[in-house]
Design an enzyme around this catalytic site. Structure first.
Site, PDB file in Angstrom:
ATOM      1  N   HIS A  47       0.859  -1.202   0.000  1.00 56.99           N
ATOM      2  CA  HIS A  47       0.000   0.000   0.000  1.00 56.99           C
ATOM      3  C   HIS A  47       0.887   1.242   0.000  1.00 56.99           C
ATOM      4  O   HIS A  47       1.503   1.581   1.019  1.00 56.99           O
ATOM      5  CB  HIS A  47      -0.896   0.019   1.236  1.00 56.99           C
ATOM      6  CG  HIS A  47      -1.838   1.188   1.292  1.00 56.99           C
ATOM      7  ND1 HIS A  47      -3.188   1.041   1.516  1.00 56.99           N
ATOM      8  CD2 HIS A  47      -1.640   2.516   1.152  1.00 56.99           C
ATOM      9  CE1 HIS A  47      -3.768   2.226   1.519  1.00 56.99           C
ATOM     10  NE2 HIS A  47      -2.834   3.155   1.306  1.00 56.99           N
ATOM     11  N   HIS A  73       1.376   5.469  -1.776  1.00 57.82           N
ATOM     12  CA  HIS A  73       0.969   6.594  -2.632  1.00 57.82           C
ATOM     13  C   HIS A  73       2.223   7.150  -3.297  1.00 57.82           C
ATOM     14  O   HIS A  73       3.095   7.688  -2.607  1.00 57.82           O
ATOM     15  CB  HIS A  73       0.295   7.686  -1.800  1.00 57.82           C
ATOM     16  CG  HIS A  73      -0.940   7.205  -1.102  1.00 57.82           C
ATOM     17  ND1 HIS A  73      -2.202   7.313  -1.647  1.00 57.82           N
ATOM     18  CD2 HIS A  73      -1.104   6.558   0.078  1.00 57.82           C
ATOM     19  CE1 HIS A  73      -3.092   6.769  -0.821  1.00 57.82           C
ATOM     20  NE2 HIS A  73      -2.444   6.307   0.234  1.00 57.82           N
ATOM     21  N   LEU A  74       2.287   7.024  -4.619  1.00 57.23           N
ATOM     22  CA  LEU A  74       3.469   7.520  -5.336  1.00 57.23           C
ATOM     23  C   LEU A  74       3.205   8.864  -6.012  1.00 57.23           C
ATOM     24  O   LEU A  74       4.139   9.470  -6.539  1.00 57.23           O
ATOM     25  CB  LEU A  74       3.939   6.493  -6.370  1.00 57.23           C
ATOM     26  CG  LEU A  74       4.483   5.178  -5.786  1.00 57.23           C
ATOM     27  CD1 LEU A  74       4.909   4.233  -6.914  1.00 57.23           C
ATOM     28  CD2 LEU A  74       5.648   5.425  -4.830  1.00 57.23           C
ATOM     29  N   ARG A  75       1.931   9.313  -6.021  1.00 55.28           N
ATOM     30  CA  ARG A  75       1.580  10.614  -6.614  1.00 55.28           C
ATOM     31  C   ARG A  75       1.924  10.651  -8.102  1.00 55.28           C
ATOM     32  O   ARG A  75       2.066   9.628  -8.751  1.00 55.28           O
ATOM     33  CB  ARG A  75       2.255  11.782  -5.862  1.00 55.28           C
ATOM     34  CG  ARG A  75       2.137  11.742  -4.348  1.00 55.28           C
ATOM     35  CD  ARG A  75       0.715  11.731  -3.839  1.00 55.28           C
ATOM     36  NE  ARG A  75       0.667  11.992  -2.408  1.00 55.28           N
ATOM     37  CZ  ARG A  75      -0.335  11.605  -1.627  1.00 55.28           C
ATOM     38  NH1 ARG A  75      -1.377  10.947  -2.117  1.00 55.28           N
ATOM     39  NH2 ARG A  75      -0.324  11.906  -0.351  1.00 55.28           N
ATOM     40  N   ASN A 104      -5.509   7.257  -5.938  1.00 55.88           N
ATOM     41  CA  ASN A 104      -6.201   8.510  -5.587  1.00 55.88           C
ATOM     42  C   ASN A 104      -5.466   9.736  -6.121  1.00 55.88           C
ATOM     43  O   ASN A 104      -5.139  10.651  -5.379  1.00 55.88           O
ATOM     44  CB  ASN A 104      -6.446   8.610  -4.075  1.00 55.88           C
ATOM     45  CG  ASN A 104      -5.167   8.651  -3.242  1.00 55.88           C
ATOM     46  OD1 ASN A 104      -4.147   8.116  -3.644  1.00 55.88           O
ATOM     47  ND2 ASN A 104      -5.239   9.294  -2.087  1.00 55.88           N
ATOM     48  N   LYS A 129      -9.738  -0.274  -5.374  1.00 55.87           N
ATOM     49  CA  LYS A 129      -9.706   0.374  -4.062  1.00 55.87           C
ATOM     50  C   LYS A 129     -11.039   1.036  -3.764  1.00 55.87           C
ATOM     51  O   LYS A 129     -11.539   1.839  -4.576  1.00 55.87           O
ATOM     52  CB  LYS A 129      -8.588   1.426  -4.060  1.00 55.87           C
ATOM     53  CG  LYS A 129      -8.523   2.292  -2.809  1.00 55.87           C
ATOM     54  CD  LYS A 129      -7.942   1.545  -1.611  1.00 55.87           C
ATOM     55  CE  LYS A 129      -8.014   2.378  -0.347  1.00 55.87           C
ATOM     56  NZ  LYS A 129      -6.752   2.796   0.175  1.00 55.87           N
ATOM     57  N   HIS A 171     -10.402   1.282   2.260  1.00 56.64           N
ATOM     58  CA  HIS A 171     -10.173   2.303   3.287  1.00 56.64           C
ATOM     59  C   HIS A 171     -11.355   2.189   4.239  1.00 56.64           C
ATOM     60  O   HIS A 171     -12.464   2.607   3.911  1.00 56.64           O
ATOM     61  CB  HIS A 171     -10.078   3.706   2.668  1.00 56.64           C
ATOM     62  CG  HIS A 171      -9.772   4.758   3.684  1.00 56.64           C
ATOM     63  ND1 HIS A 171      -8.566   5.405   3.762  1.00 56.64           N
ATOM     64  CD2 HIS A 171     -10.520   5.250   4.714  1.00 56.64           C
ATOM     65  CE1 HIS A 171      -8.572   6.252   4.783  1.00 56.64           C
ATOM     66  NE2 HIS A 171      -9.756   6.183   5.364  1.00 56.64           N
ATOM     67  N   HIS A 198      -4.309  -0.398   6.230  1.00 58.54           N
ATOM     68  CA  HIS A 198      -3.814   0.430   7.343  1.00 58.54           C
ATOM     69  C   HIS A 198      -4.689   0.358   8.598  1.00 58.54           C
ATOM     70  O   HIS A 198      -5.241   1.354   9.050  1.00 58.54           O
ATOM     71  CB  HIS A 198      -3.620   1.898   6.922  1.00 58.54           C
ATOM     72  CG  HIS A 198      -4.705   2.482   6.056  1.00 58.54           C
ATOM     73  ND1 HIS A 198      -6.024   2.493   6.412  1.00 58.54           N
ATOM     74  CD2 HIS A 198      -4.644   3.087   4.840  1.00 58.54           C
ATOM     75  CE1 HIS A 198      -6.719   3.079   5.453  1.00 58.54           C
ATOM     76  NE2 HIS A 198      -5.917   3.445   4.485  1.00 58.54           N
ATOM     77  N   LEU A 250      -4.599   9.461   7.963  1.00 57.52           N
ATOM     78  CA  LEU A 250      -5.918   8.841   8.086  1.00 57.52           C
ATOM     79  C   LEU A 250      -5.835   7.365   7.694  1.00 57.52           C
ATOM     80  O   LEU A 250      -5.209   7.066   6.680  1.00 57.52           O
ATOM     81  CB  LEU A 250      -6.933   9.568   7.191  1.00 57.52           C
ATOM     82  CG  LEU A 250      -7.307  10.969   7.683  1.00 57.52           C
ATOM     83  CD1 LEU A 250      -8.121  11.712   6.633  1.00 57.52           C
ATOM     84  CD2 LEU A 250      -8.083  10.896   9.003  1.00 57.52           C
ATOM     85  N   ASP A 306       1.584   2.757   3.487  1.00 57.30           N
ATOM     86  CA  ASP A 306       0.734   3.937   3.314  1.00 57.30           C
ATOM     87  C   ASP A 306       1.580   5.206   3.266  1.00 57.30           C
ATOM     88  O   ASP A 306       1.115   6.270   3.698  1.00 57.30           O
ATOM     89  CB  ASP A 306      -0.343   4.036   4.397  1.00 57.30           C
ATOM     90  CG  ASP A 306      -1.491   4.956   3.971  1.00 57.30           C
ATOM     91  OD1 ASP A 306      -1.587   5.294   2.779  1.00 57.30           O
ATOM     92  OD2 ASP A 306      -2.282   5.351   4.848  1.00 57.30           O
ATOM     93  N   HIS A 350       3.160  14.658   1.257  1.00 54.09           N
ATOM     94  CA  HIS A 350       2.619  15.987   0.943  1.00 54.09           C
ATOM     95  C   HIS A 350       3.777  16.958   1.164  1.00 54.09           C
ATOM     96  O   HIS A 350       4.579  16.759   2.082  1.00 54.09           O
ATOM     97  CB  HIS A 350       1.472  16.357   1.881  1.00 54.09           C
ATOM     98  CG  HIS A 350       0.251  15.508   1.720  1.00 54.09           C
ATOM     99  ND1 HIS A 350      -0.713  15.742   0.764  1.00 54.09           N
ATOM    100  CD2 HIS A 350      -0.158  14.403   2.386  1.00 54.09           C
ATOM    101  CE1 HIS A 350      -1.672  14.827   0.858  1.00 54.09           C
ATOM    102  NE2 HIS A 350      -1.363  14.003   1.832  1.00 54.09           N
ATOM    103  N   ALA A 395      -3.527  15.105   5.363  1.00 48.57           N
ATOM    104  CA  ALA A 395      -3.321  13.816   6.032  1.00 48.57           C
ATOM    105  C   ALA A 395      -2.325  12.993   5.245  1.00 48.57           C
ATOM    106  O   ALA A 395      -2.459  12.845   4.029  1.00 48.57           O
ATOM    107  CB  ALA A 395      -4.648  13.071   6.127  1.00 48.57           C
TER     108      ALA A 395
HETATM  109  O1  DOR Z   1      -3.170   9.807   5.579  1.00 48.10           O
HETATM  110  C1  DOR Z   1      -3.574   9.454   4.489  1.00 48.10           C
HETATM  111  N1  DOR Z   1      -3.079   9.992   3.365  1.00 48.10           N
HETATM  112  N2  DOR Z   1      -4.538   8.536   4.423  1.00 48.10           N
HETATM  113  C2  DOR Z   1      -5.130   8.221   3.268  1.00 48.10           C
HETATM  114  O2  DOR Z   1      -6.030   7.413   3.284  1.00 48.10           O
HETATM  115  C3  DOR Z   1      -4.739   8.894   2.009  1.00 48.10           C
HETATM  116  C4  DOR Z   1      -3.395   9.441   2.084  1.00 48.10           C
HETATM  117  C5  DOR Z   1      -3.083  10.436   0.988  1.00 48.10           C
HETATM  118  O3  DOR Z   1      -3.314  10.102  -0.171  1.00 48.10           O
HETATM  119  O4  DOR Z   1      -2.576  11.509   1.291  1.00 48.10           O
HETATM  120 ZN    ZN Z   2      -3.298   5.114   1.695  1.00 53.19          ZN
END
Ligand code: DOR
Ligand code: ZN
Length: 347
Positions: free
Chosen positions: A15, A17-19, A43, A101, A138, A176, A221, A249, A253, A265
């Protein structure tokens, strides 16, 4: 005598997030350095809802890495109320994505187009059950009457329990997990239900959000919970049960977006993820179970071959920098300014 180094089968991150764009270029090498493969969250803005979008995103991830990185992104499809069973099955059969997802609408970052009522996606979920495709969840309700610290436990009770009853063969990863309730549910459910666990939910309880002041870099989150929940999640991770496996996870940011009146988050833990997990497993007297958690349980659950090759963690102190700046993007890593007792050896 204490171990001086630890060799592990090459691990995976189930799991992350690579953006996209500049952020992708800044963060992807950190994940590729630690992991052979990763389940990449969809996402983005706009979210990855089509086979074509996932294929394009996969190519951009590989383009952000050195040609010899050896890293394999495992793509996912973002479910909306309009999720099309045919498109989902096609992406799976064509090996473009391995999972879909479920974000409850407005649960987290870029989830505005998520699912407003799980009944809306039953046709998609029935198809996924039939073709044995994994659903990543989620697990938080979003109704304002439910306290933010209770959102996961209420989701497990109200939504997940029904989902498992209605679709008993569907393969589900509760992502998570942060609570005793989630850990207990997964442990006692059938073999088609599993969970990922992040480093932050093993290290932090909710006091971390307010330690000497408001701490935006401890905010993710689902939000970190009470100490008894952290202990339950640590017990699950280190139990040796094949139902629990590594999912960082890591959710970067930019520093300014975290240190804000309305901070985003997400915790960027990719740079020292294995070191962070190893610290926990050692504290729990379970370092011999790290390999199962990091390198075996997830692949077996997804029905994917285990990786060949090994990585080595040396028992050497590593100082986590206060900031990591790449390509003009400033990021604050998890454990910033702290010292961890393990270090991933360079290849
Ligand atoms: O903290 C989080 N950041 N929880 C998530 O479910 C999404 C993630 C994000 O994409 O920033
Ligand atoms: Zn996530």
């Amino acid at each position: 005598m204490a171990l001086e180094s630890l060799a592990l089968r090459r691990p995976d991150d189930w799991h992350v997030h690579l953006r996209d764009g500049d952020m992708l270029a800044a963060v992807a090498p950190w994940t590729a350095r630690q992991f052979a493969r990763a389940i990449v969250m969809p996402n983005l803005d706009p979210p990855v809802t089509s086979v074509a979008a996932a294929a394009g995103y996969r190519a951009r991830i590989l383009g952000a890495l050195a040609p010899d990185s050896g890293f394999e992104p495992l793509m996912t499809c973002y479910l909306t109320d309009q999720a099309d069973p045919d498109e989902i099955e096609r992406g799976f059969r064509e090996h473009v994505w391995v999972a879909a997802k479920l974000y409850p609408a407005n649960a987290t970052t870029n989830s505005a187009l998520g699912v407003t009522d799980i009944a809306n996606i039953y046709p998609a979920l029935e198809r996924m059950q039939a073709c044995r495709m994994v659903l990543c969840v989620h697990g938080e309700v979003t109704v304002p009457q439910v306290d933010v610290f209770d959102r996961e436990a209420v989701f497990v009770e109200r939504v997940l329990a029904r989902l498992v009853r209605d679709l008993p063969e569907l393969r589900i990863v509760l992502e998570h997990i942060t609570t005793q309730e989630a850990a207990d549910f997964v442990e006692h459910a059938g073999p088609n239900i599993a969970a990922t666990i992040t480093p932050q939910h093993l290290h932090l309880n909710r006091n971390a959000l307010f330690a000497g002041g408001l701490r935006p870099h401890a905010y993710c989150l689902p939000v970190v919970k009470r100490e008894r929940h952290r202990q339950a999640v640590r017990a699950a991770a280190t139990s040796g049960s094949p139902k629990f496996f590594l999912g960082t996870d890591s959710a970067p940011h930019p520093r300014h977006a975290k240190e804000s009146a309305c901070g985003c988050a997400g915790i960027f833990n990719a740079p020292f993820a294995l070191e962070s997990y190893a610290t926990v497993f050692e504290e729990e007297g379970a370092i011999d179970r790290l390999e199962g958690f990091a390198s075996e349980h997830g692949a077996r659950f997804y029905g994917i071959e285990l990786n060949q090759g090994t990585i080595v963690l040396d028992r050497v102190d590593v100082e986590v920098p206060e900031r990591i700046t790449t390509g003009g993007i400033e990021l604050v890593p998890f454990h910033a300014g702290q010292r961890l007792g393990w270090r991933l050896a360079a290849e």
